[in-house]
Design an enzyme around this catalytic site. Structure first.
Site, PDB file in Angstrom:
ATOM      1  CB  ALA A 182      -0.973   0.002   1.181  1.00  0.00           C
TER       2      ALA A 182
ATOM      3  CB  VAL B 226       3.225 -10.204   0.042  1.00  0.00           C
ATOM      4  CG1 VAL B 226       2.274  -9.055   0.301  1.00  0.00           C
ATOM      5  CG2 VAL B 226       4.296  -9.841  -0.972  1.00  0.00           C
TER       6      VAL B 226
ATOM      7  CE1 TYR C 100       6.524  -6.865 -11.829  1.00  0.00           C
ATOM      8  CE2 TYR C 100       6.223  -6.793 -14.204  1.00  0.00           C
ATOM      9  CZ  TYR C 100       5.891  -6.334 -12.939  1.00  0.00           C
ATOM     10  OH  TYR C 100       4.927  -5.371 -12.787  1.00  0.00           O
TER      11      TYR C 100
ATOM     12  CB  ALA D 230       7.400 -16.197 -15.116  1.00  0.00           C
TER      13      ALA D 230
HETATM   14  N1  LIG Z   1       4.215   0.968 -12.487  1.00  0.00           N
HETATM   15  C1  LIG Z   1       3.951   0.220 -13.529  1.00  0.00           C
HETATM   16  O1  LIG Z   1       4.216   0.600 -14.698  1.00  0.00           O
HETATM   17  C2  LIG Z   1       3.289  -1.117 -13.363  1.00  0.00           C
HETATM   18  C3  LIG Z   1       2.911  -1.799 -14.516  1.00  0.00           C
HETATM   19  C4  LIG Z   1       2.296  -3.034 -14.387  1.00  0.00           C
HETATM   20  C5  LIG Z   1       2.044  -3.564 -13.139  1.00  0.00           C
HETATM   21  N2  LIG Z   1       2.442  -2.876 -12.042  1.00  0.00           N
HETATM   22  C6  LIG Z   1       2.157  -3.501 -10.758  1.00  0.00           C
HETATM   23  O2  LIG Z   1       1.455  -2.606  -9.929  1.00  0.00           O
HETATM   24  C7  LIG Z   1       1.701  -2.935  -8.555  1.00  0.00           C
HETATM   25  C8  LIG Z   1       2.117  -1.663  -7.817  1.00  0.00           C
HETATM   26  O3  LIG Z   1       3.317  -1.195  -8.396  1.00  0.00           O
HETATM   27  P1  LIG Z   1       3.782   0.328  -8.382  1.00  0.00           P
HETATM   28  O4  LIG Z   1       4.069   0.700  -9.778  1.00  0.00           O
HETATM   29  O5  LIG Z   1       2.856   1.115  -7.548  1.00  0.00           O
HETATM   30  O6  LIG Z   1       5.208   0.134  -7.702  1.00  0.00           O
HETATM   31  P2  LIG Z   1       5.874   0.671  -6.368  1.00  0.00           P
HETATM   32  O7  LIG Z   1       7.271   0.190  -6.450  1.00  0.00           O
HETATM   33  O8  LIG Z   1       5.595   2.102  -6.187  1.00  0.00           O
HETATM   34  O9  LIG Z   1       5.085  -0.152  -5.246  1.00  0.00           O
HETATM   35  C9  LIG Z   1       5.333  -1.493  -4.934  1.00  0.00           C
HETATM   36  C10 LIG Z   1       5.073  -1.657  -3.445  1.00  0.00           C
HETATM   37  O10 LIG Z   1       5.250  -3.055  -3.141  1.00  0.00           O
HETATM   38  C11 LIG Z   1       5.878  -3.106  -1.887  1.00  0.00           C
HETATM   39  N3  LIG Z   1       6.574  -4.375  -1.694  1.00  0.00           N
HETATM   40  C12 LIG Z   1       7.703  -4.826  -2.286  1.00  0.00           C
HETATM   41  N4  LIG Z   1       8.064  -5.999  -1.773  1.00  0.00           N
HETATM   42  C13 LIG Z   1       7.134  -6.300  -0.831  1.00  0.00           C
HETATM   43  C14 LIG Z   1       6.952  -7.392   0.051  1.00  0.00           C
HETATM   44  N5  LIG Z   1       7.823  -8.407   0.103  1.00  0.00           N
HETATM   45  N6  LIG Z   1       5.870  -7.377   0.862  1.00  0.00           N
HETATM   46  C15 LIG Z   1       4.993  -6.341   0.840  1.00  0.00           C
HETATM   47  N7  LIG Z   1       5.131  -5.281   0.038  1.00  0.00           N
HETATM   48  C16 LIG Z   1       6.180  -5.271  -0.783  1.00  0.00           C
HETATM   49  C17 LIG Z   1       6.854  -1.936  -1.874  1.00  0.00           C
HETATM   50  O11 LIG Z   1       7.243  -1.610  -0.556  1.00  0.00           O
HETATM   51  C18 LIG Z   1       6.040  -0.859  -2.563  1.00  0.00           C
HETATM   52  O12 LIG Z   1       5.336  -0.070  -1.639  1.00  0.00           O
HETATM   53  C19 LIG Z   1       2.798  -4.008  -8.581  1.00  0.00           C
HETATM   54  O13 LIG Z   1       2.187  -5.275  -8.445  1.00  0.00           O
HETATM   55  C20 LIG Z   1       3.382  -3.878  -9.958  1.00  0.00           C
HETATM   56  O14 LIG Z   1       3.973  -5.072 -10.396  1.00  0.00           O
HETATM   57  C21 LIG Z   1       3.052  -1.666 -12.112  1.00  0.00           C
END
Ligand SMILES: NC(=O)c1ccc[n+]([C@@H]2O[C@H](COP(=O)([O-])OP(=O)(O)OC[C@H]3O[C@@H](n4cnc5c(N)ncnc54)[C@H](O)[C@@H]3O)[C@@H](O)[C@H]2O)c1
Length: 246
Positions: free
Chosen positions: A14, A64, A153, A155
């Site tokens: 979050a 997680v 990632y 996968a």
């Molecule tokens: N930003 C993009 O372009 C994009 C594209 C496709 C999918 N996503 C997905 O969206 C979701 C959010 O990504 P975002 O872009 O906001 O990235 P972000 O890096 O801002 O947020 C990711 C969050 O996950 C948390 N995290 C990492 N490892 C963790 C763990 N072991 N346990 C709990 N929390 C953990 C981090 O602390 C961080 O707050 C992710 O699942 C990401 O794969 C993002």
């Protein structure tokens, strides 16, 4: 936009760019929040920055990859609110590596966060999900078309699509839906590196000629979480400005 008044939403990861935008929107739509991530001090600061109102916000540490921490944080949501209406799995890790440079530990860490984490969160939350509830798993364009130097990632994200479709069979009899969003390139801390290195080419390849914003993902998550999507389950919504079309 959509009405989430009185619903209880649990988010993983979050503190992330997309999950924070989702939490902010959910808060505006009237949902109670259970915010979980690795850094609870940052979560508390974020929670304090959200406007006060009728809703309650609870924060909890949840790595997680650690089943016990996931179970504990989900149980806390149950104790505080008596159940969960919305689960959003936002935790994610995006490490750039070629396959030949990936150690076993690299592979397992990425799978731990992006795949085990989704499984653990869904498994723990399922018994608490109330009728009318909704799971929204954040997959990725990478899960559909692969991702350069991010095979682990990609996968995971492909697996999340199959996992979510399978959940539909277990959740539908209980009146709960499960869907994915598949963002393309969204401006968050996760994508700062690729934007710096390859941003111009990525924008040129995107029909809408820009990156997405976290809020543009949050609004689709809110739709899927709301009764406006009451007959939508097992679906994946792409949010990518046209860079990839299924
Ligand atoms: N930003 C993009 O372009 C994009 C594209 C496709 C999918 N996503 C997905 O969206 C979701 C959010 O990504 P975002 O872009 O906001 O990235 P972000 O890096 O801002 O947020 C990711 C969050 O996950 C948390 N995290 C990492 N490892 C963790 C763990 N072991 N346990 C709990 N929390 C953990 C981090 O602390 C961080 O707050 C992710 O699942 C990401 O794969 C993002």
């Amino acid at each position: 936009m959509f009405d989430l008044a009185g619903k209880v939403a649990l988010l993983t990861g979050a503190n992330g760019g997309i999950p924070r935008a989702t939490a902010e929107l959910f808060r505006r739509l009237g949902a109670h929040l259970v915010l979980t991530d690795l850094d609870t001090a940052a979560l508390d600061d974020f929670a304090a920055s959200l406007p006060e109102g009728q809703v309650r916000i609870v924060t909890a540490r949840m790595d997680v990859t650690q089943r016990d921490q996931v179970d504990e944080a989900v149980a806390l949501a149950g104790r505080e609110f008596g159940g969960i209406d919305i689960l959003v799995t936002g935790a994610g890790l995006y490490v750039e590596q070629e396959v030949t440079a990936m150690s076993d530990d690299d592979w397992r860490l990425t799978l731990g966060v992006n795949l085990d984490g989704v499984f653990y969160a869904c498994r723990a939350a399922m018994p608490l999900l109330r009728r009318g509830g909704s799971v929204v798993n954040i997959a990725s364009m990478a899960g559909h078309r692969g991702s350069v130097r991010h095979a682990h990632y990609a996968a995971c994200k492909a697996a999340v699509l199959g996992f979510t479709r399978s959940l539909v069979h277990e959740l539908s009899p209980r009146g709960v839906r499960a869907n994915c969003v598949s963002p393309g390139i969204i401006a968050t801390p996760m994508t700062e590196g690729i934007m710096r290195e390859n941003g111009a080419a990525l924008i040129a390849a995107t029909p809408m000629k820009r990156f997405g914003t976290p809020g543009e993902v949050a609004s689709v998550i809110a739709f899927l979480a709301s009764d406006a999507a009451a007959f939508v389950t097992g679906e994946t919504i792409h949010i990518n400005g046209g860079i990839y079309m299924d």
